[in-house]
Design an enzyme around this catalytic site. Structure first.
Site, PDB file in Angstrom:
ATOM      1  N   TRP A 100       0.831  -1.208   0.000  1.00 16.24           N
ATOM      2  CA  TRP A 100       0.000   0.000   0.000  1.00 16.24           C
ATOM      3  C   TRP A 100       0.864   1.256   0.000  1.00 16.24           C
ATOM      4  O   TRP A 100       0.543   2.237  -0.663  1.00 16.24           O
ATOM      5  CB  TRP A 100      -0.985  -0.006   1.171  1.00 16.24           C
ATOM      6  CG  TRP A 100      -1.939  -1.154   1.107  1.00 16.24           C
ATOM      7  CD1 TRP A 100      -2.047  -2.186   1.991  1.00 16.24           C
ATOM      8  CD2 TRP A 100      -2.935  -1.406   0.098  1.00 16.24           C
ATOM      9  NE1 TRP A 100      -3.028  -3.056   1.595  1.00 16.24           N
ATOM     10  CE2 TRP A 100      -3.590  -2.607   0.442  1.00 16.24           C
ATOM     11  CE3 TRP A 100      -3.322  -0.739  -1.073  1.00 16.24           C
ATOM     12  CZ2 TRP A 100      -4.621  -3.150  -0.336  1.00 16.24           C
ATOM     13  CZ3 TRP A 100      -4.350  -1.276  -1.840  1.00 16.24           C
ATOM     14  CH2 TRP A 100      -4.983  -2.470  -1.470  1.00 16.24           C
ATOM     15  N   ASP A 167      -1.463   6.702   6.337  1.00 20.97           N
ATOM     16  CA  ASP A 167      -2.514   5.768   5.940  1.00 20.97           C
ATOM     17  C   ASP A 167      -2.712   4.811   7.118  1.00 20.97           C
ATOM     18  O   ASP A 167      -1.862   3.968   7.394  1.00 20.97           O
ATOM     19  CB  ASP A 167      -2.064   5.011   4.683  1.00 20.97           C
ATOM     20  CG  ASP A 167      -3.051   3.919   4.259  1.00 20.97           C
ATOM     21  OD1 ASP A 167      -4.083   3.737   4.934  1.00 20.97           O
ATOM     22  OD2 ASP A 167      -2.776   3.243   3.230  1.00 20.97           O
ATOM     23  N   LYS A 191     -11.764  -1.729   6.985  1.00 23.35           N
ATOM     24  CA  LYS A 191     -10.833  -2.553   7.751  1.00 23.35           C
ATOM     25  C   LYS A 191     -11.209  -2.559   9.234  1.00 23.35           C
ATOM     26  O   LYS A 191     -11.095  -3.580   9.883  1.00 23.35           O
ATOM     27  CB  LYS A 191      -9.398  -2.056   7.586  1.00 23.35           C
ATOM     28  CG  LYS A 191      -8.891  -2.064   6.138  1.00 23.35           C
ATOM     29  CD  LYS A 191      -8.468  -3.431   5.668  1.00 23.35           C
ATOM     30  CE  LYS A 191      -8.271  -3.552   4.165  1.00 23.35           C
ATOM     31  NZ  LYS A 191      -7.540  -2.466   3.523  1.00 23.35           N
TER      32      LYS A 191
HETATM   33  C1  LIG Z   1      -6.920  -1.969   2.198  1.00 22.35           C
HETATM   34  C2  LIG Z   1      -5.925  -0.918   2.293  1.00 22.35           C
HETATM   35  C3  LIG Z   1      -5.878   0.146   1.364  1.00 22.35           C
HETATM   36  C4  LIG Z   1      -6.804   0.230   0.175  1.00 22.35           C
HETATM   37  O1  LIG Z   1      -8.056   0.640   0.559  1.00 22.35           O
HETATM   38  P1  LIG Z   1      -9.226   0.870  -0.493  1.00 22.35           P
HETATM   39  O2  LIG Z   1     -10.275   1.483   0.382  1.00 22.35           O
HETATM   40  O3  LIG Z   1      -9.602  -0.476  -1.028  1.00 22.35           O
HETATM   41  O4  LIG Z   1      -8.761   1.778  -1.560  1.00 22.35           O
HETATM   42  C5  LIG Z   1      -4.928   1.124   1.552  1.00 22.35           C
HETATM   43  N1  LIG Z   1      -4.072   1.085   2.573  1.00 22.35           N
HETATM   44  C6  LIG Z   1      -4.078   0.085   3.473  1.00 22.35           C
HETATM   45  C7  LIG Z   1      -3.095   0.108   4.595  1.00 22.35           C
HETATM   46  C8  LIG Z   1      -5.003  -0.938   3.360  1.00 22.35           C
HETATM   47  O5  LIG Z   1      -5.022  -1.936   4.256  1.00 22.35           O
END
Ligand SMILES: *Cc1c(COP(=O)(O)O)cnc(C)c1O
Length: 354
Positions: A100, A167, A191
């Site tokens: 990511w 993030d 998540k």
């Molecule tokens: C799942 C995830 C993403 C992507 O998220 P989307 O909402 O599917 O775009 C980005 N960063 C991390 C750390 C993730 O676990």
């Protein structure tokens, strides 16, 4: 039978949240209307949005500190480009600690120079780089708090001389941190907070307005702050369900309370991985994620036996990501300790049988 849901995302949500959300889809607050068929400009929904934003800031300890909580669309993946669009004038620094992070870095390159401050790619991202310097001549530093795929987690954040963007998709609201260290925090809801369809973005307003480019309205944080996440039709169901999860968390005692539970779950999981000779952990011990435990069998010939036993015991979503293989047990906030205990029981039964 209710499954033990270790899915990495979309993930397990509290049962009471699912019940309340499903009731609201039929009849929202005894209004005779569904949550998903009313105007997002109605007072009842504006109240939902306001409450969800206020709860997010309250739980993170960021009220009254110049931060705004937004519920946007396009997933965390849109934040990869949106953060750069809004902040990157000349140069940015990225910590490359997983898939990511690398994707975020790639998007930022469309907007200016990007330097990789440190990387663990050489070791298939099985650890968190440490001891690096963050240059002071960059516009911002970007990191990923928890690497969902590899099962590593930043335990200590650097003191950044420049604005810090993080993030936190896969560990937001799971542990106490000084969240005021960050200028932008983003997290896809699916998540640890709600259904897919919305992304929480917490922005410190004074970090904005420093780039010279024109920003399209939908990608401009300042527009969304001004319109209180109502610039266009928000994903009402995802925001409402996220609000319910945040209420659930607040009633439990907030982040500090869930952190204790998360530590118990992680401890139980990792001690089995370490003590059972049939398994070995993937991530470096000091960087192990409390959210996603990654591990492999030491003897691949036991694969079918283990997977059949796990399935029979009601385990869901324990297969590892294709880039790591093996297994991944995601232990998000709503996963009860008893589910971890059930998985550990399958692992030790395999040892007794083998
Ligand atoms: C799942 C995830 C993403 C992507 O998220 P989307 O909402 O599917 O775009 C980005 N960063 C991390 C750390 C993730 O676990």
């Amino acid at each position: 039978m209710k499954k033990h849901n270790f899915s990495a995302g979309p993930c397990i949500l509290p049962q009471e949240v699912l019940l309340k959300a499903s009731e609201a889809v039929i009849d929202f607050n005894n209004s005779g209307l569904s949550l998903i068929e009313i105007s997002h400009r109605s007072k009842s929904f504006v109240d939902v949005m306001d409450h969800a934003s206020a709860l997010a800031l309250e739980l993170l300890g960021l009220e009254g500190k110049g931060y705004h909580a937004l519920f946007l669309q396009g997933g965390a993946s849109t934040q990869f480009l949106m953060a750069a669009y809004n902040l990157l004038e000349n140069k940015a620094g990225y910590l490359n600690s997983g898939t990511w992070s690398a994707k975020a870095l790639k998007e930022a390159k469309l907007f200016g120079e990007v330097i990789e401050v440190a990387s663990s790619k050489d070791a298939n991202y099985n650890y968190i780089p440490k001891g690096f310097d963050i240059p002071s001549d960059i516009d911002y530093f970007h990191c990923t708090s928890n690497n969902t795929i590899f099962g590593t987690q930043i335990k200590e954040f650097p003191n950044s001389p420049v604005p810090m963007v993080c993030d936190m998709s896969s560990d937001i609201f799971s542990r106490t941190l000084d969240f005021s260290k960050f200028d932008i925090i983003y997290a896809g809801a699916q998540k640890n907070m709600g259904p897919a369809g919305t992304t929480l973005v917490v922005v410190k307003k004074d970090v904005l307005g420093k780039v010279s480019r024109q920003i399209p309205s939908m990608l401009d944080y300042a527009v969304h702050i001004d319109k209180e996440s109502m610039f266009n039709t928000p994903p009402v169901f995802a925001v409402y369900t996220s609000m319910l999860t945040l209420e659930w968390l607040k009633n439990l005692g907030g982040i500090a309370a869930i952190e204790e539970e998360n530590e118990k779950k992680a401890k139980l999981m990792y001690s089995e991985i370490d003590l059972n000779p049939l398994f070995k952990g993937f991530a470096a011990k000091e960087d192990r994620s409390n959210m996603n435990a990654t591990f492999n069998l030491t003897d691949e010939s036991l694969k079918d036996t283990f997977e059949t036993m796990a399935k029979e015991a009601g385990m869901n979503g324990i297969n590892g990501h294709r880039s790591v293989g093996g297994y991944r047990a995601s232990m998000y906030n709503a996963l009860p300790l008893s589910s971890v205990a059930a998985l550990v029981e399958v692992m030790s039964e395999l040892e007794r049988k083998a």
